[in-house]
Enzyme design. Structure first.
Site, mmCIF file in Angstrom:
data_model
loop_
_atom_site.group_PDB
_atom_site.id
_atom_site.type_symbol
_atom_site.label_atom_id
_atom_site.label_comp_id
_atom_site.label_asym_id
_atom_site.label_seq_id
_atom_site.Cartn_x
_atom_site.Cartn_y
_atom_site.Cartn_z
ATOM 1 N N LYS A 138 15.554 4.513 -10.492
ATOM 2 C CA LYS A 138 14.341 4.617 -9.294
ATOM 3 C C LYS A 138 14.444 3.296 -8.418
ATOM 4 C CE LYS A 138 9.422 4.609 -8.693
ATOM 5 N NZ LYS A 138 8.009 4.393 -8.930
ATOM 6 N N ASP A 166 0.842 -1.144 0.134
ATOM 7 C CA ASP A 166 -0.138 -0.032 -0.031
ATOM 8 C C ASP A 166 0.909 1.036 0.085
ATOM 9 O OD1 ASP A 166 -2.847 0.698 0.052
ATOM 10 O OD2 ASP A 166 -2.599 1.729 1.816
#
Ligand code: ITT
Length: 182
Positions: free
Chosen positions: A163, A66
């Site tokens: 990233k 999440d």
């Protein structure tokens, strides 16, 4: 090679987590069945509940992620509502909300929840601090990547490898991997 089922409908999250964990000899398998998302201010209880729910439903060990973008000048918005805001208004409207703001500070957060059937869920949080850009830049990544700047470049201006070395997701997955029994 250890296999872990990742319950997510977000292909961007899945492909990042898959390459981060592949380097640690873990094979991720995507399951898009979904899970109920609690309405909470924090991401940890959402990930914990989701992992437990999915592990009991599928009767296998599962991982969930999440995540959310917390913007300082907007008191942490969209935070736990990040998916809803992205799908309903998108990056350009978020930038519009930030138009007259000098304070561009923002935190990206990812909470990995892991659970085995019959056990309690465990959660691992990763964060990365950055700034909201003034315009969308870059074509890589997904979601809020074109408006999240880290040391002058947006996540969307980085390669996947760049990233994945420093993202909130990488930091959370590193903690998860450290915890996993070897
Ligand atoms: P799930 O099926 O895994 O729940 P979701 O997209 O609904 O997928 P979340 O509820 O965790 O995921 O919402 C997080 C939102 O933040 C969603 O809009 C994502 O696209 C976005 N997001 C998460 N991680 C991101 C990242 O690394 N870069 C850009 N946007 C990201």
């Amino acid at each position: 090679m250890r296999k872990i089922v990742f319950v997510t409908g977000n292909n961007g999250k899945f492909s990042e987590a898959r390459s981060i964990l592949a380097a640690k000899n873990i094979e991720l398998i995507q399951n898009s069945d979904g899970y109920p998302e609690l309405q909470e201010d924090e991401l940890e209880p959402i990930a914990s509940f989701g992992a437990k729910w999915a592990a009991e439903k599928l009767q296998i060990p599962v991982m969930v992620d999440d995540s959310g973008l917390f913007i300082n000048a907007l008191n942490g918005f969209p935070g736990p509502y990040s998916a809803f805001v992205e799908s309903k208004i998108g990056n350009k409207r978020v930038l519009k909300l930030m138009e007259d703001e000098d304070d561009r500070k923002s935190v990206f957060k990812s909470v990995i929840g892991y659970c085995e059937p019959g056990k309690e869920a465990v959660v691992f949080t990763g964060t990365v601090e950055g700034h909201i850009s003034f315009e969308e830049r870059g074509t890589g990544g997904f979601g809020y990547d074109p408006i999240f700047e880290y040391h002058g470049r947006t996540f969307a201006e980085m390669t996947d490898e760049e990233k994945n070395k420093l993202s909130h997701r990488r930091r959370a997955l590193d903690k998860f991997f450290e915890w996993l029994p070897k």
